[in-house]
Design a protein around this motif. Structure first.
Motif, PDB file in Angstrom:
ATOM      1  N   UNK A   1       8.410   0.356 -18.949  1.00  0.00           N
ATOM      2  CA  UNK A   1       7.978  -1.015 -18.662  1.00  0.00           C
ATOM      3  C   UNK A   1       8.586  -1.500 -17.344  1.00  0.00           C
ATOM      4  N   UNK A   2       9.862  -1.166 -17.125  1.00  0.00           N
ATOM      5  CA  UNK A   2      10.529  -1.550 -15.881  1.00  0.00           C
ATOM      6  C   UNK A   2       9.844  -0.912 -14.668  1.00  0.00           C
ATOM      7  N   UNK A   3       9.531   0.370 -14.764  1.00  0.00           N
ATOM      8  CA  UNK A   3       8.854   1.050 -13.658  1.00  0.00           C
ATOM      9  C   UNK A   3       7.431   0.514 -13.463  1.00  0.00           C
ATOM     10  N   UNK A   4       6.783   0.146 -14.549  1.00  0.00           N
ATOM     11  CA  UNK A   4       5.462  -0.468 -14.443  1.00  0.00           C
ATOM     12  C   UNK A   4       5.556  -1.797 -13.697  1.00  0.00           C
ATOM     13  N   UNK A   5       6.556  -2.591 -14.018  1.00  0.00           N
ATOM     14  CA  UNK A   5       6.759  -3.869 -13.326  1.00  0.00           C
ATOM     15  C   UNK A   5       7.086  -3.630 -11.852  1.00  0.00           C
ATOM     16  N   UNK A   6       7.881  -2.615 -11.569  1.00  0.00           N
ATOM     17  CA  UNK A   6       8.240  -2.291 -10.190  1.00  0.00           C
ATOM     18  C   UNK A   6       6.996  -1.929  -9.378  1.00  0.00           C
ATOM     19  N   UNK A   7       6.162  -1.049  -9.897  1.00  0.00           N
ATOM     20  CA  UNK A   7       4.950  -0.665  -9.174  1.00  0.00           C
ATOM     21  C   UNK A   7       3.981  -1.830  -9.064  1.00  0.00           C
ATOM     22  N   UNK A   8       3.940  -2.711 -10.059  1.00  0.00           N
ATOM     23  CA  UNK A   8       3.089  -3.906  -9.963  1.00  0.00           C
ATOM     24  C   UNK A   8       3.550  -4.796  -8.816  1.00  0.00           C
ATOM     25  N   UNK A   9       4.849  -4.993  -8.711  1.00  0.00           N
ATOM     26  CA  UNK A   9       5.388  -5.808  -7.628  1.00  0.00           C
ATOM     27  C   UNK A   9       5.142  -5.189  -6.267  1.00  0.00           C
ATOM     28  N   UNK A  10       5.355  -3.897  -6.151  1.00  0.00           N
ATOM     29  CA  UNK A  10       5.119  -3.209  -4.877  1.00  0.00           C
ATOM     30  C   UNK A  10       3.651  -3.260  -4.472  1.00  0.00           C
ATOM     31  N   UNK A  11       2.767  -3.078  -5.454  1.00  0.00           N
ATOM     32  CA  UNK A  11       1.333  -3.155  -5.166  1.00  0.00           C
ATOM     33  C   UNK A  11       0.962  -4.566  -4.726  1.00  0.00           C
ATOM     34  N   UNK A  12       1.515  -5.557  -5.379  1.00  0.00           N
ATOM     35  CA  UNK A  12       1.243  -6.941  -5.002  1.00  0.00           C
ATOM     36  C   UNK A  12       1.727  -7.254  -3.599  1.00  0.00           C
ATOM     37  N   UNK A  13       2.932  -6.820  -3.262  1.00  0.00           N
ATOM     38  CA  UNK A  13       3.466  -7.051  -1.917  1.00  0.00           C
ATOM     39  C   UNK A  13       2.654  -6.333  -0.848  1.00  0.00           C
ATOM     40  N   UNK A  14       2.303  -5.079  -1.104  1.00  0.00           N
ATOM     41  CA  UNK A  14       1.510  -4.324  -0.130  1.00  0.00           C
ATOM     42  C   UNK A  14       0.152  -4.990   0.075  1.00  0.00           C
ATOM     43  N   UNK A  15      -0.455  -5.470  -1.000  1.00  0.00           N
ATOM     44  CA  UNK A  15      -1.751  -6.157  -0.881  1.00  0.00           C
ATOM     45  C   UNK A  15      -1.617  -7.458  -0.102  1.00  0.00           C
ATOM     46  N   UNK A  16      -0.549  -8.202  -0.368  1.00  0.00           N
ATOM     47  CA  UNK A  16      -0.311  -9.464   0.336  1.00  0.00           C
ATOM     48  C   UNK A  16      -0.097  -9.222   1.829  1.00  0.00           C
ATOM     49  N   UNK A  17       0.725  -8.226   2.177  1.00  0.00           N
ATOM     50  CA  UNK A  17       0.969  -7.906   3.588  1.00  0.00           C
ATOM     51  C   UNK A  17      -0.310  -7.459   4.282  1.00  0.00           C
ATOM     52  N   UNK A  18      -1.097  -6.644   3.580  1.00  0.00           N
ATOM     53  CA  UNK A  18      -2.350  -6.166   4.155  1.00  0.00           C
ATOM     54  C   UNK A  18      -3.303  -7.333   4.386  1.00  0.00           C
ATOM     55  N   UNK A  19      -3.366  -8.242   3.438  1.00  0.00           N
ATOM     56  CA  UNK A  19      -4.227  -9.412   3.579  1.00  0.00           C
ATOM     57  C   UNK A  19      -3.782 -10.272   4.762  1.00  0.00           C
ATOM     58  N   UNK A  20      -2.486 -10.459   4.918  1.00  0.00           N
ATOM     59  CA  UNK A  20      -1.979 -11.257   6.035  1.00  0.00           C
ATOM     60  C   UNK A  20      -2.229 -10.577   7.378  1.00  0.00           C
ATOM     61  N   UNK A  21      -2.060  -9.257   7.420  1.00  0.00           N
ATOM     62  CA  UNK A  21      -2.318  -8.531   8.670  1.00  0.00           C
ATOM     63  C   UNK A  21      -3.786  -8.616   9.056  1.00  0.00           C
ATOM     64  N   UNK A  22      -4.665  -8.459   8.079  1.00  0.00           N
ATOM     65  CA  UNK A  22      -6.090  -8.505   8.368  1.00  0.00           C
ATOM     66  C   UNK A  22      -6.522  -9.914   8.753  1.00  0.00           C
TER      67      UNK A  22
END
Length: 97
Positions: free
Chosen positions: A52-73
């Motif tokens: 569950x902890x690793x699932x939460x970690x990957x969820x957070x990383x995916x969210x951050x990467x998506x947010x950064x990508x959205x801001x860059x675009x």
């Protein structure tokens, strides 16, 4: 106006973020399956909570990467594109020599 170097770096960053986002999405899918399997086999166990902890970690990383990508675009789309004038045409009032 952004320089050519900034544009190349920005395009490279977008490409890399897309790759990282795909990696995190895959990690999220694998850990979601692992969490479901572990929760089915031994609910409440230490392995389940680690999953569950690793699932939460990957969820957070995916969210951050998506947010950064959205801001860059979004930052890149606000730039004015400068294109060369079509060949064979001249500005009004200018004649070919």
């Amino acid at each position: 106006m952004a320089s050519k170097t900034e544009l190349v770096v920005s395009l490279r960053a977008v490409r890399q973020l897309r790759q990282v986002r795909a990696f995190y999405a895959l990690g999220l899918a694998l850990w979601a399956a692992s969490t479901a399997w572990t929760a089915w086999q031994s609910p409440g166990s230490r392995q389940m909570w680690v999953s569950v902890l690793l699932l939460a970690l990957f969820s957070g990383l995916l969210g951050l990467a998506s947010l950064w990508l959205q801001r860059l675009q979004a930052g890149g789309s606000s730039r004015v594109a400068h294109h060369a004038a079509p060949r064979g045409r001249t500005a009004p009032g200018h004649a070919h020599a």
